[in-house]
Design a protein around this motif. Sequence first.
Motif, PDB file in Angstrom:
ATOM      1  N   UNK A  62      -7.081   5.667  -1.197  1.00 31.00           N
ATOM      2  CA  UNK A  62      -6.186   4.631  -1.826  1.00 31.00           C
ATOM      3  C   UNK A  62      -7.282   3.503  -1.943  1.00 31.00           C
ATOM      4  N   UNK A  63      -8.248   3.427  -0.769  1.00 36.39           N
ATOM      5  CA  UNK A  63      -9.360   2.261  -1.079  1.00 36.39           C
ATOM      6  C   UNK A  63     -10.155   2.536  -2.369  1.00 36.39           C
ATOM      7  N   UNK A  64     -10.435   3.870  -2.493  1.00 38.55           N
ATOM      8  CA  UNK A  64     -11.153   4.382  -3.637  1.00 38.55           C
ATOM      9  C   UNK A  64     -10.395   3.967  -5.067  1.00 38.55           C
TER      10      UNK A  64
ATOM     11  N   UNK B 285      -3.210  -6.746  -9.980  1.00 40.77           N
ATOM     12  CA  UNK B 285      -3.832  -5.685  -9.008  1.00 40.77           C
ATOM     13  C   UNK B 285      -2.829  -5.114  -8.205  1.00 40.77           C
ATOM     14  N   UNK B 286      -1.896  -5.872  -7.353  1.00 38.73           N
ATOM     15  CA  UNK B 286      -1.226  -5.182  -6.529  1.00 38.73           C
ATOM     16  C   UNK B 286      -0.056  -4.442  -7.277  1.00 38.73           C
TER      17      UNK B 286
ATOM     18  N   UNK C  65     -10.662  -8.726  -1.685  1.00 45.46           N
ATOM     19  CA  UNK C  65     -10.976  -8.257  -0.248  1.00 45.46           C
ATOM     20  C   UNK C  65     -10.005  -7.928   0.709  1.00 45.46           C
ATOM     21  N   UNK C  66      -9.165  -9.064   0.762  1.00 44.07           N
ATOM     22  CA  UNK C  66      -8.088  -8.796   2.110  1.00 44.07           C
ATOM     23  C   UNK C  66      -7.233  -7.574   1.818  1.00 44.07           C
ATOM     24  N   UNK C  67      -7.006  -7.219   0.641  1.00 41.14           N
ATOM     25  CA  UNK C  67      -6.325  -6.082   0.635  1.00 41.14           C
ATOM     26  C   UNK C  67      -7.279  -4.825   0.847  1.00 41.14           C
TER      27      UNK C  67
END
Length: 350
Positions: free
Chosen positions: A241-243, A270-271, A301-303
């Motif tokens: 998910x981060x990628x 984005x969200x 960055x927080x996400x």
Amino acid sequence: MTIVPEEVEISAVEATLETIKSFGRVRVRGRNFSARLNQRMVLCESKETVNEESVPPEVKPDDGGEAWPVIIIGKAQAAAEEFNNKLKGLLQAEGKTMEDLQSLFPSTPPPTNSTESILRAVGDLLDKTTKPADGGSYGRLRMFSGALPTLPGEEPFDHWLEQAWLMVEETECSDREKRRRIIGSLKGHALEIVKAVRHTHSDASPKEYLEALESAFGSAESGDDLYFAFRLMQQQKGEKLSDFLRRLERSLAKVIQRGGLPASCMDRARLEQLLRGAIDSDLMLIQLRLRERKAVPPSFLQLLTEIRAEEEYETSRKKLSASSKRITGRLHPSIHRLAPRTDRTPSWLH
């Protein structure tokens, strides 16, 4: 003394100053590069006795570039007093004192004449009391030629352009230095594009260089086209998910740059696309309660921090579970060997 661009040759300095008739023959006696001015300070000697009133404040070079200031330094006491006043003003502007000046170069050997003294004092002062030229992470750009496929040792255009924009927007060096860095990182077709821009518009800004390169090698899609493609992005099979979030961010940045979406809407878009496109991470989305946070979406960055922390927790949990299964599997044979056999008839029954 005059202040000229770094690349100007000594012969050009002398020829240009000799166009001032009251100077007569001119010879360069010393040069020093000023990091603060990003130019060279050149001390010259005139064959004729100079009358300050007959000397213009600046001289125009033959190539039609920016005019060079002309600073006349007289002799004896008048020269010393003028220099001292200028030096005190410069020290005051830099928040220094004469004691600070002496401590900057205590081991400097005594100069042989007044011109060397002035050149050395002013040059050392400017170099030591100002910040060094920006040499941070954006000081050197990787090479780019525009060749397809990308050659070994070169950057893909999108990556190179991102670094170039950061260098142009974030560093404090002059536009001339930024142009030099851009040109120094180009070759082949890319260099030809920038040369064409410079020939058409000699005073083109670094941003105009990058815009021309983007027009030649970047995507021709409009902001609306890029936004539509962004809304179709989905998590690939096996992709973390981060990628996927990082991939979304690169696409979203291009959308914003091309005007396909206002920058103020970045976090929400984005969200929303992360929730829509993350088809292989439903459980993680629930654990992070991202659907409930759409009204006040987190920043990139927080996400990213929250998702990576959850991924590391999941990885640790899986490793622990696998270790427990291996330990249990190794214990089973021992348990079977120690267990009493129930199919054997007790001896006292025989």
